[in-house]
Design an enzyme around this catalytic site. Sequence first.
Site, PDB file in Angstrom:
ATOM      1  NE  ARG A 210      32.467   7.073 -48.460  1.00 38.83           N
ATOM      2  CZ  ARG A 210      33.620   6.727 -49.029  1.00 38.83           C
ATOM      3  NH1 ARG A 210      34.604   7.657 -49.206  1.00 38.83           N
ATOM      4  NH2 ARG A 210      33.842   5.490 -49.426  1.00 38.83           N
ATOM      5  CG  ASP A 212      38.180   7.230 -49.377  1.00 42.36           C
ATOM      6  OD1 ASP A 212      37.287   6.543 -49.905  1.00 42.36           O
ATOM      7  OD2 ASP A 212      39.375   7.149 -49.694  1.00 42.36           O
ATOM      8  CD  GLU A 248      35.277   2.915 -47.995  1.00 40.62           C
ATOM      9  OE1 GLU A 248      36.347   3.528 -47.845  1.00 40.62           O
ATOM     10  OE2 GLU A 248      35.104   2.094 -48.902  1.00 40.62           O
TER      11      GLU A 248
END
Length: 517
Positions: A210, A212, A248
């Site tokens: 993921r 950020d 994200e």
Amino acid sequence: MRLLLLLSVLGVCWAQYNPHTVPGRTSIVHLFEWRWDDIALECERYLAPNGFGGVQISPPNENVVINNPSRPWWERYQPVSYKICTRSGNEDEFRDMVTRCNNVGVRIYVDAVVNHMCGNGVSSGTSSTCGSYFNPGLRDFPDVPYSAWDFNDGKCKSYSGDVENYNDIYQVRDCRLVGLLDLALEKDYVRSKIAEYMNHLIDIGVAGFRIDASKHMWPGDMKAFLDKLKNLNTSWFPEGARPFIYQEVIDLGGEAIKSSDYFGNGRVTEFKYGAKLGTVLRKWSGEKMAYLKNWGEGWAFMPSNRALVFVDNHDNQRGHGAGGSSILTFWDPRLYKMGVGFMLAHPYGFTRVMSSFRWPRYFVNGKDINDWVGPPNENGVIKRVTVNPDTTCGNDWVCEHRWRQIRNMVIFRNVVDGQPFTNWWDNGNNQVAFGRGNRGFIVFNNDDWELSVTLQTGLPAGTYCDVISGDKIDNQCTGIKIYVSGDGRAYFNIKNTAEDPFIAIHMDSKLHIKLDK
Ligand code: QV4
Ligand code: CA
């Protein structure tokens, strides 16, 4: 031979969209703030046996220790170094977790905080989770090392040096997000340090990342460090497997920066999903479940094969990030289970289930002033995840992923994987149903009156256990039974006062016919 070559090229070029879960596992769970030793145990005792595909873990790299407020969860989004050393555990414990989870077919996805280092206002010293010295004022992070050359201070054109205007794409990328020291990602040195950190994790055996605060990095700069990443560890992944990437990016529409700017790098978080689903299930702004007939791209969401979807995440379950008050969380359990159930039954996107800790919410003028509170801990040491006899968790770990309705819908998604969205029915209001080919069927009653209807399920004749009100154990249903006749139709009755006003059946919840001896 040419076809094989084409397939292998195709395999390589879309691989960053592929989570590399073992076949038949179709969801991941975010074990927010869990310790590595507890994640390893959970992979073996719960996630593998129940068909979870992987775990998103909290950032594993060294972060600032913040004592005012006392050890907020968000201190982990303020890096100090890329040493694998946090309150969740050290590198040995991290390696043990990745190995044990991979060995039972559960993947590990790392929350990579690589847009920035710690806050501009943090005092210098060794108040960090591994004792490394850092000096934010001088942009000095000797353990990486990063120095003033490696930050965007000169490049940012905003007055304060922070992001002030989200419609100025240069500010959003080149200024400090809430004061967090912004890395100069156009520099090959910085790109190489980030790639070195991520490759270290790839060598250990993680399946992807993921990324950020992706909105705060130029897509091209991200591509530059992503292209430096190794293929995944062949101890657990096929030759040439590329790390799974999901970025994200909060895009609810109306901003200069779009999710689609990032599609070239990998999947992207679809924040519209949870915001809209919460509004529909809460029946706000005239929304109703009948409108979910064209859910997905029909609601202007990104293409399904680029979407990472979720009902809530660690930010918006506590008022950070995006989604506002419509977001459903474990604090609204009845609607929350319906929302997660709907997400896991519907074919759109790659699904992530949230698993939270409980904190002492305290609202003042509509804002939770305890939104900062960190994980359950004893003098700063994160508490172990205890498991109760009824399989729920103790020590204030919510373990939504262990709630029967949610666990069984993770299995539902596995059973129907690859099946089309079929047999939609609605009553024009908040009673809806749909199937997944000939493998699964789900019915919701979110109206204030009883649902009583016979529907085409698409399933073969037989007796099925409802996996929301119970389980199929030893060829018996502990909950409601549904009888599908030869023409695929079945009668459903759901009281609007039911504990969980939805029913789900699938081919693995079908009772086997006992042949008379
Ligand atoms: C404060 C002031 C600043 C000031 C600064 C000076 O607000 O104006 O310049 O001090 O140092 C914490 C505090 C915040 C503080 C900041 C820096 O809450 O008040 O700034 O630290 O000291 C999490 C939390 C933030 C937290 C941050 C770092 O949500 O509150 O800030 O961690 O500890 C946007 C982004 C999106 C982002 C979302 C929250 O586009 O990418 O905001 N989401 C991700 C993560 C999120 C994390 C970050 C990004 C940052 O999901 O959890 O923020 O890594 O939408
Ligand atoms: Ca940036």
